[in-house]
Enzyme design. Structure first.
Site, mmCIF file in Angstrom:
data_model
loop_
_atom_site.group_PDB
_atom_site.id
_atom_site.type_symbol
_atom_site.label_atom_id
_atom_site.label_comp_id
_atom_site.label_asym_id
_atom_site.label_seq_id
_atom_site.Cartn_x
_atom_site.Cartn_y
_atom_site.Cartn_z
ATOM 1 N N GLU A 160 0.798 -1.228 0.000
ATOM 2 C CA GLU A 160 0.000 0.000 0.000
ATOM 3 C C GLU A 160 0.837 1.289 0.000
ATOM 4 O OE1 GLU A 160 -2.673 -0.515 3.308
ATOM 5 O OE2 GLU A 160 -3.515 -2.359 2.483
ATOM 6 N N ASN A 201 2.039 -4.655 -3.420
ATOM 7 C CA ASN A 201 0.646 -5.003 -3.195
ATOM 8 C C ASN A 201 -0.134 -3.758 -2.783
ATOM 9 O OD1 ASN A 201 -1.370 -7.181 -2.836
ATOM 10 N ND2 ASN A 201 -1.264 -6.679 -0.667
ATOM 11 N N HIS A 237 -10.391 -6.056 -2.242
ATOM 12 C CA HIS A 237 -11.423 -5.950 -1.213
ATOM 13 C C HIS A 237 -12.578 -5.166 -1.834
ATOM 14 C CE1 HIS A 237 -8.981 -7.651 1.944
ATOM 15 N NE2 HIS A 237 -8.011 -6.770 1.730
ATOM 16 N N GLU A 265 -6.175 -10.529 -1.983
ATOM 17 C CA GLU A 265 -6.959 -10.422 -0.747
ATOM 18 C C GLU A 265 -8.453 -10.335 -1.075
ATOM 19 O OE1 GLU A 265 -5.412 -7.409 1.932
ATOM 20 O OE2 GLU A 265 -3.387 -7.642 1.124
ATOM 21 N N ASP A 267 -12.252 -10.411 -1.264
ATOM 22 C CA ASP A 267 -13.523 -10.632 -0.597
ATOM 23 C C ASP A 267 -14.530 -9.638 -1.171
ATOM 24 O OD1 ASP A 267 -12.827 -8.234 0.774
ATOM 25 O OD2 ASP A 267 -12.209 -9.326 2.563
#
Length: 451
Positions: A160, A201, A237, A265, A267
Site C-alpha cells: 500500500e 501489493n 477488497h 486479498e 472478498d
C-alpha cells in the site's frame, strides 16, 4: 511462473461440510466434487486463502488443506507480530502456518514486509535518522526473509505505497527514506532469498484508475532500473456489485510489463443481513474476478482473504457489512464458492435449494487428546418439529459428553437426537448442540446426515 510456485497436490479430495434434509426429499449440500485447488491447477493457477494459525485444526484446517493450494498468514508475519519488542522475536504462529503448508503441499505467500500499519510501537514511537531507519528496515527484511528462505513462494514486499490520487502515501518509510525505499526493500528481499517472487501489493488498484496507473508507472520504472520485481498484487477488497469493468484489461497491462499478477486479498462485502439476491450477486462477483484472472496467462494466483465469514475482517472494520467470503460461519459453501468453481471450469454440486434444513458439523477447539465439537441445525423455507443427526467417525474418535442433545455411539456410528426443549426448528431459525470427544492422531470431519 517459477517451479517453486507450481508444486500442487495431485488427486481429488471431496469435502463434505453439511448435509441437508429437503422439503421435497433428501439431498446433499456440499462442496464441489473436485476441490478448488485442483480446478485452479488445471488452469495453471494457484488458489489461496488467508489463514489464522491458531485455527488450523478441525473443520477449518480440513477445508484449508483440501480446497486451497496456498496460504497467506493474515497477521502472523507482520512486523508487530514477529518483533513486538526490539530484538525479541515471536515466530510461533508464522512457523505453524509454514509447517501446515508444507504438510499439505501448499505454497506460502509472505505478508507483508514493509507497510505503514501494524508496526511495533518501539519502531513507530522511535526517533530515527534516515541511516538508522534504513538499517532497521534492511535488518527486518534480512531476518524474516532469511528465516523462511526456500519456504516462501512469494512475498508482498511493499504494501500500500500509494494514495488514491496516485501520489505516494505519507508513511514512516516514505517520509524517512524517500520513494527509493521501495527499490531498496525489493533489492534486500531478493538478496535474502533469490528464489522468492517479490511483489508490490495495494488496494483500489483492481481497475484502471489514477492509483493503479501510478503503480503501473512505478513497476515500469523499477523494471527499467533492473530492480528485482516479479509481480503486482491487486488486493480486491470489493463491495457487492462493484467489480471494476476494466479488471481484466488492468491485469493484462501489468502482465505486458513482464511481471506476474496476483489477486491477493479477495472478498466481496455486503450489507447485512444477507439475502438471496445479495448472495447471487456475490456469486457473480467472485466468478467475474476469478474469470478475469483465468483469462490472463500471467495472472498466477487468486487468494481469498479468509474463506469463512467467521474469520473475516470485514464486520470489525465496516460496521453493518459482512458475509464477504465463499463459506458461511458454519463452514458451508455459499453461492460464491460455486462462482469460483465455475470460473475455474468446474461444475460440482449446486447449493441446496430453497426449502431446506441443514446440519453443519464443526470442531470448535482441540487439544492433544480431545476436542469440542458443535452441530448447528438450520432451516430456510422449511421447519422441523424434531431431528436426529447421524455420522460415522473415520479415525477412532469417541464422544464422551454431549449437551442439548442425546448422543449414542456404537463402534464408529454416532447418532444424536434433540433434547425435549429444542426439537423445533422454525423457518429461518437454528439450534445447536455440542459435545466433547477424544481423538488420537487425526480428527477428520465426518459427513453428517440430518433426519
Amino acid at each position: 511462473m517459477r517451479s517453486s510456485r507450481t508444486s500442487l497436490r495431485a488427486g481429488l479430495a471431496a469435502l463434505v461440510a453439511a448435509v441437508g434434509l429437503f422439503a421435497a426429499g433428501t439431498g446433499t449440500a456440499r462442496a464441489a466434487d473436485t476441490p478448488l485447488r485442483d480446478l485452479a491447477a488445471a488452469k495453471g493457477k494457484v488458489l489461496g486463502t488467508a489463514v489464522t494459525g491458531s485455527k488450523l485444526t478441525g473443520t477449518y484446517g480440513d477445508i484449508t488443506g483440501t480446497q486451497f493450494s496456498a496460504v497467506t498468514p493474515g497477521n502472523a508475519m507482520k512486523w508487530e507480530s514477529v518483533e513486538p519488542a526490539r530484538g525479541s522475536f515471536n515466530w510461533t504462529e508464522a512457523d505453524q502456518i509454514v509447517a501446515f503448508a508444507q504438510a499439505h503441499d501448499q505454497q506460502v505467500r509472505g505478508h507483508t514486509l514493509v507497510w505503514h500499519s501494524q508496526n511495533p510501537g518501539w519502531l513507530t514511537d522511535g526517533s530515527w535518522t534516515s541511516a538508522q531507519l534504513s538499517d532497521l528496515l534492511r535488518s527486518h527484511i534480512d531476518t524474516e526473509v532469511g528465516r523462511y528462505k526456500g519456504r516462501i513462494a512469494a512475498w508482498d514486499v511493499v504494501n500500500e505505497p500509494f494514495n488514491e490520487d496516485g501520489t505516494y502515501r505519507s508513511t514512516l518509510w516514505h517520509d524517512g527514506l524517500g520513494p527509493g525505499y521501495i527499490a531498496d526493500a525489493l533489492t534486500w528481499a531478493h538478496a535474502a532469498d533469490p528464489d522468492a517472487d517479490l511483489y508490490i501489493n495495494d488496494y483500489n488498484v483492481e481497475g484502471v484508475n489514477a492509483k493503479s496507473t501510478a503503480l503501473y508507472n512505478l513497476v515500469k520504472s523499477l523494471k527499467q532500473q533492473g530492480v528485482p520485481i516479479d509481480g503486482v498484487g491487486l488486493q480486491a477488497h470489493l463491495i457487492l456489485g462493484q467489480v471494476p469493468s476494466t479488471l481484466q484489461q488492468n491485469i493484462q497491462r501489468f502482465a505486458d510489463l513482464g511481471v506476474d499478477v496476483a489477486i491477493t486479498e479477495l472478498d466481496v462485502r455486503m450489507q447485512l443481513p444477507a439475502d438471496s439476491a445479495e448472495l447471487a450477486q456475490q456469486e457473480a462477483d467472485f466468478k467475474s474476478v476469478v474469470a478475469a484472472c483465468a483469462a490472463v496467462a500471467r495472472c498466477v494466483n487468486v487468494t481469498v482473504w479468509g474463506f469463512t465469514d467467521s474469520d473475516s475482517w470485514v464486520p470489525g472494520t465496516f460496521p453493518g457489512y459482512g458475509a464477504a467470503t465463499p463459506y458461511d460461519e458454519d463452514y458451508r459453501p455459499k453461492p460464491a464458492y460455486y462462482g469460483i468453481a465455475e470460473a475455474l471450469g468446474g461444475g460440482g454440486t449446486t447449493p441446496p435449494p430453497t426449502g431446506a434444513c441443514t446440519a453443519a458439523y464443526t470442531v470448535t477447539s482441540q487439544w492433544n487428546t480431545g476436542f469440542t465439537g458443535q452441530v448447528r441445525i438450520s432451516c430456510s423455507g422449511a421447519s422441523l418439529s424434531s431431528w436426529k443427526v447421524n455420522w460415522t467417525y473415520g479415525a477412532g474418535q469417541r464422544i464422551t459428553q454431549a449437551w442439548n442433545a442425546t448422543c449414542t455411539q456404537s463402534g464408529t456410528a454416532v447418532s444424536c437426537a434433540n433434547a425435549s426443549y429444542n426439537g423445533s426448528v422454525p423457518d429461518g431459525g437454528s439450534v445447536t448442540f455440542g459435545f466433547n470427544a477424544s481423538w488420537s492422531g487425526t480428527n477428520p470431519v465426518p459427513a453428517v446426515t440430518l433426519g
